[in-house]
Design a protein around this motif. Structure first.
Motif, mmCIF file in Angstrom:
data_model
loop_
_atom_site.group_PDB
_atom_site.id
_atom_site.type_symbol
_atom_site.label_atom_id
_atom_site.label_comp_id
_atom_site.label_asym_id
_atom_site.label_seq_id
_atom_site.Cartn_x
_atom_site.Cartn_y
_atom_site.Cartn_z
ATOM 1 N N TRP A 101 2.434 -2.007 -13.231
ATOM 2 C CA TRP A 101 2.405 -1.056 -12.128
ATOM 3 C C TRP A 101 3.492 0.012 -12.303
ATOM 4 C CZ3 TRP A 101 6.160 0.069 -8.452
ATOM 5 C CH2 TRP A 101 5.752 0.927 -7.432
ATOM 6 N N ALA A 102 4.697 -0.407 -12.626
ATOM 7 C CA ALA A 102 5.806 0.547 -12.771
ATOM 8 C C ALA A 102 5.533 1.535 -13.899
ATOM 9 C CB ALA A 102 7.121 -0.186 -13.009
ATOM 10 N N ALA A 103 4.964 1.061 -14.994
ATOM 11 C CA ALA A 103 4.732 1.917 -16.155
ATOM 12 C C ALA A 103 3.488 2.784 -16.022
ATOM 13 C CB ALA A 103 4.625 1.062 -17.415
ATOM 14 N N ASN A 104 2.436 2.243 -15.392
ATOM 15 C CA ASN A 104 1.148 2.938 -15.397
ATOM 16 C C ASN A 104 0.565 3.217 -14.013
ATOM 17 O OD1 ASN A 104 1.025 2.663 -18.290
ATOM 18 N ND2 ASN A 104 0.525 0.511 -17.932
ATOM 19 N N GLY A 105 1.037 2.519 -13.008
ATOM 20 C CA GLY A 105 0.485 2.683 -11.672
ATOM 21 C C GLY A 105 -0.789 1.915 -11.429
ATOM 22 N N VAL A 106 -1.282 1.252 -12.447
ATOM 23 C CA VAL A 106 -2.499 0.452 -12.309
ATOM 24 C C VAL A 106 -2.286 -0.886 -13.001
ATOM 25 C CG1 VAL A 106 -4.150 2.327 -12.085
ATOM 26 C CG2 VAL A 106 -3.505 1.567 -14.347
ATOM 27 N N PRO A 107 -2.827 -1.928 -12.475
ATOM 28 C CA PRO A 107 -3.497 -1.943 -11.181
ATOM 29 C C PRO A 107 -2.493 -1.773 -10.053
ATOM 30 C CG PRO A 107 -3.428 -4.154 -12.110
ATOM 31 C CD PRO A 107 -2.837 -3.238 -13.124
ATOM 32 N N GLU A 108 -2.980 -1.273 -8.931
ATOM 33 C CA GLU A 108 -2.123 -1.078 -7.770
ATOM 34 C C GLU A 108 -1.664 -2.429 -7.227
ATOM 35 O OE1 GLU A 108 -4.528 1.244 -5.088
ATOM 36 O OE2 GLU A 108 -3.751 3.108 -5.950
ATOM 37 N N LEU A 109 -0.466 -2.447 -6.669
ATOM 38 C CA LEU A 109 0.077 -3.687 -6.120
ATOM 39 C C LEU A 109 -0.812 -4.231 -4.997
ATOM 40 C CD1 LEU A 109 3.858 -2.728 -6.007
ATOM 41 C CD2 LEU A 109 2.689 -4.139 -7.723
ATOM 42 N N SER A 110 -1.308 -3.347 -4.147
ATOM 43 C CA SER A 110 -2.162 -3.803 -3.046
ATOM 44 C C SER A 110 -3.491 -4.359 -3.569
ATOM 45 C CB SER A 110 -2.405 -2.681 -2.040
ATOM 46 O OG SER A 110 -3.012 -1.569 -2.664
ATOM 47 N N GLN A 111 -3.987 -3.801 -4.657
ATOM 48 C CA GLN A 111 -5.211 -4.308 -5.262
ATOM 49 C C GLN A 111 -4.971 -5.703 -5.832
ATOM 50 O OE1 GLN A 111 -6.626 -1.951 -8.564
ATOM 51 N NE2 GLN A 111 -8.164 -3.453 -9.134
ATOM 52 N N LEU A 112 -3.849 -5.883 -6.516
ATOM 53 C CA LEU A 112 -3.509 -7.199 -7.054
ATOM 54 C C LEU A 112 -3.375 -8.220 -5.927
ATOM 55 C CD1 LEU A 112 -0.922 -6.067 -9.721
ATOM 56 C CD2 LEU A 112 -3.164 -7.093 -10.168
ATOM 57 N N TYR A 113 -2.715 -7.810 -4.851
ATOM 58 C CA TYR A 113 -2.589 -8.709 -3.711
ATOM 59 C C TYR A 113 -3.974 -9.112 -3.207
ATOM 60 C CZ TYR A 113 -1.802 -10.568 0.886
ATOM 61 O OH TYR A 113 -1.815 -11.396 1.970
ATOM 62 N N GLU A 165 0.829 -1.203 0.000
ATOM 63 C CA GLU A 165 0.000 0.000 0.000
ATOM 64 C C GLU A 165 0.865 1.255 0.000
ATOM 65 O OE1 GLU A 165 -2.354 -0.741 3.491
ATOM 66 O OE2 GLU A 165 -3.718 -2.097 2.420
ATOM 67 N N ALA A 166 1.963 1.228 0.750
ATOM 68 C CA ALA A 166 2.870 2.381 0.778
ATOM 69 C C ALA A 166 3.526 2.587 -0.592
ATOM 70 C CB ALA A 166 3.933 2.186 1.855
ATOM 71 N N LEU A 167 3.898 1.516 -1.260
ATOM 72 C CA LEU A 167 4.468 1.636 -2.612
ATOM 73 C C LEU A 167 3.461 2.272 -3.570
ATOM 74 C CD1 LEU A 167 6.345 -1.750 -3.121
ATOM 75 C CD2 LEU A 167 7.365 0.538 -3.033
ATOM 76 N N ASP A 168 2.206 1.886 -3.434
ATOM 77 C CA ASP A 168 1.168 2.437 -4.313
ATOM 78 C C ASP A 168 1.018 3.954 -4.147
ATOM 79 O OD1 ASP A 168 0.515 -0.013 -5.458
ATOM 80 O OD2 ASP A 168 -1.036 -0.450 -3.974
ATOM 81 N N GLN A 169 1.433 4.483 -3.001
ATOM 82 C CA GLN A 169 1.291 5.912 -2.723
ATOM 83 C C GLN A 169 2.502 6.748 -3.146
ATOM 84 O OE1 GLN A 169 -1.716 7.018 -1.724
ATOM 85 N NE2 GLN A 169 -2.237 4.859 -1.975
ATOM 86 N N LEU A 170 3.578 6.088 -3.562
ATOM 87 C CA LEU A 170 4.775 6.832 -3.970
ATOM 88 C C LEU A 170 4.530 7.626 -5.252
ATOM 89 C CD1 LEU A 170 7.673 4.253 -3.437
ATOM 90 C CD2 LEU A 170 7.012 6.163 -1.964
ATOM 91 N N LEU A 171 5.140 8.791 -5.344
ATOM 92 C CA LEU A 171 5.108 9.539 -6.603
ATOM 93 C C LEU A 171 5.986 8.793 -7.602
ATOM 94 C CD1 LEU A 171 5.486 13.198 -5.328
ATOM 95 C CD2 LEU A 171 3.431 12.104 -6.241
ATOM 96 N N PRO A 172 5.484 8.520 -8.786
ATOM 97 C CA PRO A 172 6.204 7.678 -9.750
ATOM 98 C C PRO A 172 7.284 8.427 -10.539
ATOM 99 C CG PRO A 172 4.079 8.287 -10.629
ATOM 100 C CD PRO A 172 4.142 8.865 -9.239
ATOM 101 N N ARG A 173 8.280 8.925 -9.862
ATOM 102 C CA ARG A 173 9.363 9.670 -10.530
ATOM 103 C C ARG A 173 10.142 8.813 -11.516
ATOM 104 N NH1 ARG A 173 9.899 11.618 -4.919
ATOM 105 N NH2 ARG A 173 8.959 13.676 -4.881
#
Length: 139
Positions: A121-133, A54-62
């Protein structure tokens, strides 16, 4: 085993331990050095829990601006997702497809391609990792 993002020594280590030491393979696949480093720079500790996803999903994708790092980060994100699943979902184990592609096999027999999910996830941010989990943990 052909896991292109592992160095040659790590590939040989994984090949040698896959059949005899599934925990060793799990440890090898859980390293995710790039993802762990980037998360730490942002103050996120990856402790192999759902909260860390969940914390990873909240990171700004720089990282999306860096085409060289993106594929490696996608691999790490997928392997990290797989690590959390294997460590927290009863009966989940690492499986390696012919050609060396690591996936997570659930107790039901269903296989989940975590590396492809990590790239998305890395390229688009979706689906979120926590959602996949959450989807995997439900089954």
């Amino acid at each position: 085993m052909n896991i292109p993002f592992l160095g040659s020594k790590r590939k040989k280590d994984a090949e040698a331990t896959l059949a005899t030491d599934p925990e060793g393979v799990a440890e090898l696949l859980s390293e995710c050095e790039l993802l762990r480093s980037l998360a730490a720079q942002e103050g996120v500790r990856l402790d192999d829990t759902v909260a860390a996803l969940e914390a990873l999903d909240q990171l700004l994708p720089r990282w999306r601006d860096d085409e060289e790092i993106l594929p490696f980060l996608g691999n790490d994100a997928g392997l990290y997702l797989g690590t959390v699943i294997v460590r927290t979902v009863a009966g989940a184990v690492w499986q390696v497809w012919p050609g060396g592609h690591p996936v997570v096999r659930l107790a039901s027999g269903r296989e989940f391609d975590v590396v492809t999910a990590g790239h998305e996830w890395a390229a688009n941010g979706v689906p979120e990792l926590s959602q996949l989990y959450g989807e995997v943990a439900e089954t």
